[in-house]
Motif scaffolding. Sequence first.
Motif, PDB file in Angstrom:
ATOM      1  N   ALA A 146      22.206 -96.833  -7.370  1.00  0.00           N
ATOM      2  CA  ALA A 146      21.557 -95.992  -6.371  1.00  0.00           C
ATOM      3  C   ALA A 146      20.093 -96.370  -6.162  1.00  0.00           C
ATOM      4  CB  ALA A 146      21.661 -94.522  -6.781  1.00  0.00           C
ATOM      5  N   LEU A 147      19.455 -96.987  -7.152  1.00  0.00           N
ATOM      6  CA  LEU A 147      18.041 -97.342  -7.015  1.00  0.00           C
ATOM      7  C   LEU A 147      17.799 -98.343  -5.888  1.00  0.00           C
ATOM      8  CD1 LEU A 147      17.020 -97.527 -10.791  1.00  0.00           C
ATOM      9  CD2 LEU A 147      16.273 -95.824  -9.120  1.00  0.00           C
ATOM     10  N   PRO A 148      18.485 -99.508  -5.873  1.00  0.00           N
ATOM     11  CA  PRO A 148      18.272-100.416  -4.739  1.00  0.00           C
ATOM     12  C   PRO A 148      18.783 -99.861  -3.422  1.00  0.00           C
ATOM     13  CG  PRO A 148      20.012-101.250  -6.183  1.00  0.00           C
ATOM     14  CD  PRO A 148      19.343-100.123  -6.900  1.00  0.00           C
ATOM     15  N   VAL A 149      19.823 -99.013  -3.471  1.00  0.00           N
ATOM     16  CA  VAL A 149      20.304 -98.377  -2.250  1.00  0.00           C
ATOM     17  C   VAL A 149      19.196 -97.526  -1.634  1.00  0.00           C
ATOM     18  CG1 VAL A 149      21.871 -96.605  -1.365  1.00  0.00           C
ATOM     19  CG2 VAL A 149      22.750 -98.434  -2.823  1.00  0.00           C
ATOM     20  N   CYS A 150      18.491 -96.784  -2.479  1.00  0.00           N
ATOM     21  CA  CYS A 150      17.358 -95.979  -1.989  1.00  0.00           C
ATOM     22  C   CYS A 150      16.267 -96.864  -1.400  1.00  0.00           C
ATOM     23  CB  CYS A 150      16.777 -95.139  -3.125  1.00  0.00           C
ATOM     24  SG  CYS A 150      17.745 -93.690  -3.544  1.00  0.00           S
ATOM     25  N   LEU A 151      16.002 -97.978  -2.068  1.00  0.00           N
ATOM     26  CA  LEU A 151      14.963 -98.884  -1.576  1.00  0.00           C
ATOM     27  C   LEU A 151      15.302 -99.380  -0.181  1.00  0.00           C
ATOM     28  CD1 LEU A 151      12.419-100.636  -2.046  1.00  0.00           C
ATOM     29  CD2 LEU A 151      13.927-102.364  -3.058  1.00  0.00           C
ATOM     30  N   LEU A 152      16.561 -99.762   0.040  1.00  0.00           N
ATOM     31  CA  LEU A 152      16.953-100.329   1.325  1.00  0.00           C
ATOM     32  C   LEU A 152      17.110 -99.262   2.404  1.00  0.00           C
ATOM     33  CD1 LEU A 152      19.552-102.971   0.115  1.00  0.00           C
ATOM     34  CD2 LEU A 152      17.260-103.404   0.968  1.00  0.00           C
ATOM     35  N   MET A 153      17.635 -98.095   2.034  1.00  0.00           N
ATOM     36  CA  MET A 153      17.894 -97.062   3.030  1.00  0.00           C
ATOM     37  C   MET A 153      16.649 -96.254   3.385  1.00  0.00           C
ATOM     38  SD  MET A 153      21.635 -95.582   1.933  1.00  0.00           S
ATOM     39  CE  MET A 153      21.527 -94.311   3.174  1.00  0.00           C
ATOM     40  N   PHE A 154      15.829 -95.973   2.378  1.00  0.00           N
ATOM     41  CA  PHE A 154      14.679 -95.103   2.584  1.00  0.00           C
ATOM     42  C   PHE A 154      13.349 -95.854   2.559  1.00  0.00           C
ATOM     43  CE2 PHE A 154      17.991 -92.525   0.586  1.00  0.00           C
ATOM     44  CZ  PHE A 154      18.124 -91.499   1.508  1.00  0.00           C
ATOM     45  N   GLY A 155      13.356 -97.111   2.110  1.00  0.00           N
ATOM     46  CA  GLY A 155      12.103 -97.843   1.964  1.00  0.00           C
ATOM     47  C   GLY A 155      11.230 -97.258   0.886  1.00  0.00           C
ATOM     48  N   ALA A 156      11.861 -96.605  -0.105  1.00  0.00           N
ATOM     49  CA  ALA A 156      11.111 -95.882  -1.130  1.00  0.00           C
ATOM     50  C   ALA A 156      10.917 -96.758  -2.360  1.00  0.00           C
ATOM     51  CB  ALA A 156      11.845 -94.605  -1.520  1.00  0.00           C
ATOM     52  N   LYS A 157       9.663 -97.133  -2.656  1.00  0.00           N
ATOM     53  CA  LYS A 157       9.385 -97.916  -3.862  1.00  0.00           C
ATOM     54  C   LYS A 157       9.684 -97.098  -5.109  1.00  0.00           C
ATOM     55  CE  LYS A 157       5.792-100.640  -1.559  1.00  0.00           C
ATOM     56  NZ  LYS A 157       4.364-101.030  -1.533  1.00  0.00           N
ATOM     57  N   GLN A 158       9.350 -95.822  -5.069  1.00  0.00           N
ATOM     58  CA  GLN A 158       9.699 -94.894  -6.138  1.00  0.00           C
ATOM     59  C   GLN A 158      10.482 -93.751  -5.495  1.00  0.00           C
ATOM     60  OE1 GLN A 158       9.349 -95.362  -9.320  1.00  0.00           O
ATOM     61  NE2 GLN A 158       8.176 -97.249  -9.120  1.00  0.00           N
ATOM     62  N   PRO A 159      11.805 -93.874  -5.399  1.00  0.00           N
ATOM     63  CA  PRO A 159      12.593 -92.875  -4.673  1.00  0.00           C
ATOM     64  C   PRO A 159      12.474 -91.494  -5.286  1.00  0.00           C
ATOM     65  CG  PRO A 159      14.013 -94.318  -5.976  1.00  0.00           C
ATOM     66  CD  PRO A 159      12.636 -94.917  -6.016  1.00  0.00           C
ATOM     67  N   SER A 160      12.541 -90.495  -4.426  1.00  0.00           N
ATOM     68  CA  SER A 160      12.510 -89.115  -4.898  1.00  0.00           C
ATOM     69  C   SER A 160      13.865 -88.756  -5.502  1.00  0.00           C
ATOM     70  CB  SER A 160      12.195 -88.170  -3.740  1.00  0.00           C
ATOM     71  OG  SER A 160      13.267 -88.164  -2.810  1.00  0.00           O
ATOM     72  N   LEU A 161      13.884 -87.658  -6.227  1.00  0.00           N
ATOM     73  CA  LEU A 161      15.122 -87.192  -6.835  1.00  0.00           C
ATOM     74  C   LEU A 161      16.155 -86.895  -5.753  1.00  0.00           C
ATOM     75  CD1 LEU A 161      16.733 -86.316  -9.323  1.00  0.00           C
ATOM     76  CD2 LEU A 161      15.669 -84.050  -9.120  1.00  0.00           C
ATOM     77  N   GLU A 162      15.717 -86.293  -4.647  1.00  0.00           N
ATOM     78  CA  GLU A 162      16.645 -85.965  -3.570  1.00  0.00           C
ATOM     79  C   GLU A 162      17.271 -87.225  -2.979  1.00  0.00           C
ATOM     80  OE1 GLU A 162      13.597 -84.868  -3.855  1.00  0.00           O
ATOM     81  OE2 GLU A 162      13.893 -82.723  -4.296  1.00  0.00           O
ATOM     82  N   GLN A 163      16.470 -88.278  -2.807  1.00  0.00           N
ATOM     83  CA  GLN A 163      16.997 -89.531  -2.274  1.00  0.00           C
ATOM     84  C   GLN A 163      18.001 -90.171  -3.228  1.00  0.00           C
ATOM     85  OE1 GLN A 163      13.260 -91.504  -1.714  1.00  0.00           O
ATOM     86  NE2 GLN A 163      13.036 -90.810   0.409  1.00  0.00           N
ATOM     87  N   LEU A 164      17.707 -90.126  -4.515  1.00  0.00           N
ATOM     88  CA  LEU A 164      18.627 -90.677  -5.499  1.00  0.00           C
ATOM     89  C   LEU A 164      19.953 -89.916  -5.507  1.00  0.00           C
ATOM     90  CD1 LEU A 164      16.280 -91.408  -8.545  1.00  0.00           C
ATOM     91  CD2 LEU A 164      17.674 -93.080  -7.321  1.00  0.00           C
ATOM     92  N   ILE A 165      19.868 -88.593  -5.483  1.00  0.00           N
ATOM     93  CA  ILE A 165      21.089 -87.783  -5.503  1.00  0.00           C
ATOM     94  C   ILE A 165      21.922 -88.039  -4.253  1.00  0.00           C
ATOM     95  CG2 ILE A 165      21.965 -85.415  -5.402  1.00  0.00           C
ATOM     96  CD1 ILE A 165      19.664 -84.594  -7.221  1.00  0.00           C
ATOM     97  N   LEU A 166      21.268 -88.151  -3.092  1.00  0.00           N
ATOM     98  CA  LEU A 166      22.002 -88.430  -1.861  1.00  0.00           C
ATOM     99  C   LEU A 166      22.709 -89.779  -1.942  1.00  0.00           C
ATOM    100  CD1 LEU A 166      22.798 -87.781   1.031  1.00  0.00           C
ATOM    101  CD2 LEU A 166      20.604 -88.760   1.796  1.00  0.00           C
ATOM    102  N   SER A 167      22.026 -90.792  -2.454  1.00  0.00           N
ATOM    103  CA  SER A 167      22.637 -92.116  -2.580  1.00  0.00           C
ATOM    104  C   SER A 167      23.820 -92.088  -3.541  1.00  0.00           C
ATOM    105  CB  SER A 167      21.593 -93.130  -3.064  1.00  0.00           C
ATOM    106  OG  SER A 167      20.546 -93.262  -2.137  1.00  0.00           O
ATOM    107  N   ILE A 168      23.651 -91.406  -4.681  1.00  0.00           N
ATOM    108  CA  ILE A 168      24.745 -91.296  -5.654  1.00  0.00           C
ATOM    109  C   ILE A 168      25.945 -90.607  -5.034  1.00  0.00           C
ATOM    110  CG2 ILE A 168      25.438 -90.153  -7.800  1.00  0.00           C
ATOM    111  CD1 ILE A 168      22.509 -90.605  -8.762  1.00  0.00           C
ATOM    112  N   CYS A 169      25.703 -89.525  -4.315  1.00  0.00           N
ATOM    113  CA  CYS A 169      26.813 -88.780  -3.713  1.00  0.00           C
ATOM    114  C   CYS A 169      27.511 -89.593  -2.627  1.00  0.00           C
ATOM    115  CB  CYS A 169      26.304 -87.456  -3.144  1.00  0.00           C
ATOM    116  SG  CYS A 169      25.786 -86.268  -4.411  1.00  0.00           S
ATOM    117  N   LEU A 170      26.754 -90.370  -1.847  1.00  0.00           N
ATOM    118  CA  LEU A 170      27.366 -91.215  -0.825  1.00  0.00           C
ATOM    119  C   LEU A 170      28.286 -92.254  -1.452  1.00  0.00           C
ATOM    120  CD1 LEU A 170      24.509 -91.924   1.760  1.00  0.00           C
ATOM    121  CD2 LEU A 170      26.709 -90.836   2.214  1.00  0.00           C
TER     122      LEU A 170
END
Length: 521
Positions: A146-170
Amino acid sequence: MPMMLAVFGPYDWAVLVAYFALVTVVGVAVARKEQNADEYFLGHRSIPAWAAALSLVATMLSAATFVGVPDAAFATDISYLSLSIGGIIAVFIVGLIFVPRLYHAGSVTIYGFIGQRYGDNARMAISCMFILGRLLASGSRLFMAALPVCLLMFGAKQPSLEQLILSICLITAVGTFYTTIGGVRAVVWVDVIQLIIVIGTAFLSIWLLLHRIPLHFGQIFQLLAHSNSKGHDTSKLHLLGFSFDPTLNYTFWTAIIGGTFLNTATYGVDQDLAQRFLVTRSAWRGSISVISAQLISIVVICLFLFIGLLLYIFYQRPEVMHANHGTPANGISIYPWFLLNELPTVFSGISIAGFFAIAQGSMDSAMNALASSIVADIWLPLRARRNPQAPAQTQQHASKFIVAAVGVLLCAFAIFCAIIYNPEKKTLLDFALGVMTFAFSGMLGVFLAALLTRRGNGASVIVALLMGVLMVTLLQDRIMQWWTGHLFGSPHTLAWPWWMPIGTTASFICCVLGSPKRRDV
């Protein structure tokens, strides 16, 4: 969500939605109305060997391959590939010794063979070891994906908890759906598609890098052959060393010995992978699938190593590129950074589909394997003890419920990892990622005793499993430094490829010390 659309545009989303639709349709299309656990988890033993081999490769790949292998080549050299030497030896051991005996045992999982040898208590013990290890390992890998998924989808260098949870659930939602509906048949055929996507993403990345680097292939080879990374004296193309230093991870000796033990356990005693040779049409086809999978995986690893080497030239050799493309921020892997900053639209959608494919390819298999072990090795034996007149099989809806429940558990553990994640302190995550080594040592020792000797019993199996965990624990760096410092006056460590041979040997000895006359039922 403006930040998401700024990085991940509508065309990228279209590609990702198309990927989700494709794997869902395939998963539903191959589903059959199986009536019992054997059919649901074994697919009528009708899977072609080539499909089983490709599914094996997709299962073995993880975010560690997609991200970690390019990182290794970028930062050091290609010595990671040396462990494949032991892998080649291991698949012939598994194909010739493990597969025929385990296939002809006729059980839903490979742990049924242990039950036939040592009784139901031993079967449940080794299955519990697998379930705990695989749940922690696959859940933590799901989080890491989920970490690189967040980086690519959100452009987040340090993804938030909400972004990580969304990526995991997807990642989890789609995989859980088609795995629950279609059983192992859906897992295998979706894995085939996912592997094609992953390899396609790798070739796309290589093509883009070769297009951007102003050198022909011969010049690239010469540059890498005479380059070394900071802190490393060897060439970027260094593959194998013959040092006897026991603290080095990648040498000829760790490749031959450690690699053989590790890969024998991976292919032979992990239901997550062993399930593939159980679903083929015959034992020899299962053996062919295991051997073919290792050869294909070597090719895939070479592709990702080549990506890492090209990224080294792209980012670390500005005199060659005639430009400085910058370097990733701390904690960001080089390959996702390249995909985020250098790929045009649509191509970035394909790359994120590749990340989803590699994450789901290992997750769906883990779900099915965990559920098959829970049903066949624990629930059915316990139910038979309570009610000996109960039918030996379970209906499909119960198996589906357990698969879905396992998907929820994997998602929950991945979210737990996201909550406790600290980039500077990864102790718990490191344990979760490496937990299968603790389980593998005892499990391999037990299987070797069962396959190669007539010794052992239910009690010695349990002792052997615990011994494997104990030995690998004692060999962990900090713990080993403590006890060697007290015993020898100076702290010592041992490279991780040696942990399996030592732990497995100790477990094997413990298991064969048990008298074969005692059999727990």
